[in-house]
Scaffold this motif. Sequence first.
Motif, short mmCIF file in Angstrom:
data_model
loop_
_atom_site.label_atom_id
_atom_site.label_comp_id
_atom_site.label_asym_id
_atom_site.label_seq_id
_atom_site.Cartn_x
_atom_site.Cartn_y
_atom_site.Cartn_z
N THR A 23 -45.31 -59.94 -3.86
CA THR A 23 -45.29 -59.58 -5.28
C THR A 23 -46.51 -60.23 -5.95
OG1 THR A 23 -44.02 -61.50 -5.97
CG2 THR A 23 -42.75 -59.54 -5.26
N PRO A 24 -46.93 -59.73 -7.10
CA PRO A 24 -48.02 -60.38 -7.82
C PRO A 24 -47.73 -61.86 -8.10
CG PRO A 24 -47.66 -58.21 -8.73
CD PRO A 24 -46.54 -58.46 -7.74
N LYS A 25 -46.48 -62.18 -8.42
CA LYS A 25 -46.10 -63.59 -8.66
C LYS A 25 -46.33 -64.43 -7.41
CE LYS A 25 -41.74 -65.93 -8.93
NZ LYS A 25 -40.33 -65.81 -9.32
N GLN A 26 -45.91 -63.94 -6.26
CA GLN A 26 -46.10 -64.69 -5.02
C GLN A 26 -47.58 -64.91 -4.75
OE1 GLN A 26 -43.76 -62.03 -2.54
NE2 GLN A 26 -42.35 -63.71 -2.10
N TYR A 27 -48.36 -63.85 -4.86
CA TYR A 27 -49.79 -63.97 -4.60
C TYR A 27 -50.45 -64.97 -5.55
CZ TYR A 27 -54.72 -62.85 -4.35
OH TYR A 27 -56.10 -62.95 -4.22
N THR A 28 -50.12 -64.89 -6.82
CA THR A 28 -50.73 -65.77 -7.82
C THR A 28 -50.38 -67.24 -7.56
OG1 THR A 28 -50.67 -63.98 -9.43
CG2 THR A 28 -50.93 -66.21 -10.31
N VAL A 29 -49.11 -67.51 -7.25
CA VAL A 29 -48.71 -68.90 -6.97
C VAL A 29 -49.41 -69.40 -5.70
CG1 VAL A 29 -46.78 -70.39 -6.30
CG2 VAL A 29 -46.50 -68.75 -8.17
N LEU A 30 -49.43 -68.60 -4.64
CA LEU A 30 -50.09 -69.04 -3.41
C LEU A 30 -51.58 -69.29 -3.64
CD1 LEU A 30 -48.36 -66.76 -0.76
CD2 LEU A 30 -47.94 -69.20 -1.22
N ARG A 31 -52.22 -68.39 -4.37
CA ARG A 31 -53.65 -68.54 -4.65
C ARG A 31 -53.93 -69.83 -5.41
NH1 ARG A 31 -55.97 -64.30 -8.57
NH2 ARG A 31 -55.21 -65.87 -9.99
N SER A 32 -53.00 -70.25 -6.26
CA SER A 32 -53.19 -71.48 -7.04
C SER A 32 -53.18 -72.73 -6.16
CB SER A 32 -52.13 -71.60 -8.14
OG SER A 32 -50.88 -72.00 -7.59
N ARG A 33 -52.70 -72.62 -4.94
CA ARG A 33 -52.63 -73.76 -4.03
C ARG A 33 -53.95 -73.95 -3.27
NH1 ARG A 33 -50.20 -75.16 -7.34
NH2 ARG A 33 -50.52 -77.11 -6.32
N VAL A 34 -54.91 -73.07 -3.49
CA VAL A 34 -56.21 -73.18 -2.84
C VAL A 34 -57.09 -74.04 -3.74
CG1 VAL A 34 -58.21 -71.93 -1.94
CG2 VAL A 34 -55.94 -70.92 -1.79
N ARG A 35 -57.23 -75.30 -3.33
CA ARG A 35 -58.00 -76.27 -4.10
C ARG A 35 -58.41 -77.39 -3.17
NH1 ARG A 35 -53.17 -78.89 -7.66
NH2 ARG A 35 -51.69 -79.01 -5.97
N SER A 36 -59.50 -78.03 -3.47
CA SER A 36 -60.01 -79.04 -2.56
C SER A 36 -61.02 -79.93 -3.26
CB SER A 36 -60.67 -78.37 -1.35
OG SER A 36 -61.18 -79.31 -0.44
N THR A 37 -61.20 -81.12 -2.73
CA THR A 37 -62.26 -82.02 -3.19
C THR A 37 -63.39 -82.06 -2.15
OG1 THR A 37 -61.14 -83.91 -2.19
CG2 THR A 37 -60.67 -83.45 -4.52
N ARG A 38 -63.33 -81.19 -1.17
CA ARG A 38 -64.33 -81.13 -0.10
C ARG A 38 -65.72 -80.83 -0.68
NH1 ARG A 38 -64.09 -80.14 5.19
NH2 ARG A 38 -61.85 -80.02 5.17
N PRO A 39 -66.75 -81.62 -0.33
CA PRO A 39 -68.10 -81.33 -0.82
C PRO A 39 -68.57 -79.95 -0.34
CG PRO A 39 -67.99 -83.51 0.20
CD PRO A 39 -66.68 -82.82 0.48
N GLY A 40 -69.18 -79.19 -1.24
CA GLY A 40 -69.69 -77.87 -0.90
C GLY A 40 -68.63 -76.80 -0.79
N TRP A 41 -67.41 -77.16 -1.10
CA TRP A 41 -66.28 -76.23 -0.98
C TRP A 41 -66.28 -75.24 -2.13
CZ3 TRP A 41 -62.21 -75.46 -4.39
CH2 TRP A 41 -61.14 -74.71 -3.90
N ARG A 42 -65.85 -74.02 -1.85
CA ARG A 42 -65.51 -73.06 -2.90
C ARG A 42 -64.27 -72.30 -2.45
NH1 ARG A 42 -70.21 -69.09 -1.29
NH2 ARG A 42 -68.92 -67.37 -0.67
#
Length: 190
Positions: free
Chosen positions: A108-127
């Motif tokens: 569902t759009p809700k599932q996709y949006t919540v999962l996408r919000s978990r993509v985050r990092s402090t890794r140098p050069g990361w996007r």
Amino acid sequence: GVFGGQGGPGKSHLLRAALVSVALELWPGCRLALFRRKRTELFDTHLDALQMELPQGLYVYKGEPDHEFRFSNGSVLQLRYCDHEDDVYRYLSVEWDALFIDEATQMTPKQYTVLRSRVRSTRPGWRRLVVTAGMPGGPGHTYFRQTFVGAGPEGVPFLGHAVAPPGKQWRRCFLRARLRDNPSIDHDTY
């Protein structure tokens, strides 16, 4: 980005190849997740295929309850699913460097949006990196059609929602999947 279209072009195989490239070459020591909506579909499509495609000695697979591939360079691939709408909330405290979703239109759009919000990092050069594949239909069909398929030129990255603050917009891309793109299929049988 979304690799979407008809069945047979190798969308699931492409996702596995992309995530292995990220884990082994782009960001050694990263945390990745591979999702499918249903647990049975996740394991039927990806578990055996990953174990056959990856060379022995490159990883250790941890089964129940973890379902993780731990690579020799420190990268971790987690196999995950959201059988039910609210299963997505199990992942609220998780952080991934990259997210891969197979048959994303089944989310569902809700599932996709919540999962996408978990993509985050402090890794140098990361996007942020979210790669999805799917066919038309399912609860997320309209969302993906509006957000990717009809939102920009096919095959060309474009910025996401104009209402997002500067620097917070996602670059998006839609690549059409066609059966004729898969050279390993006997097209005479289709």
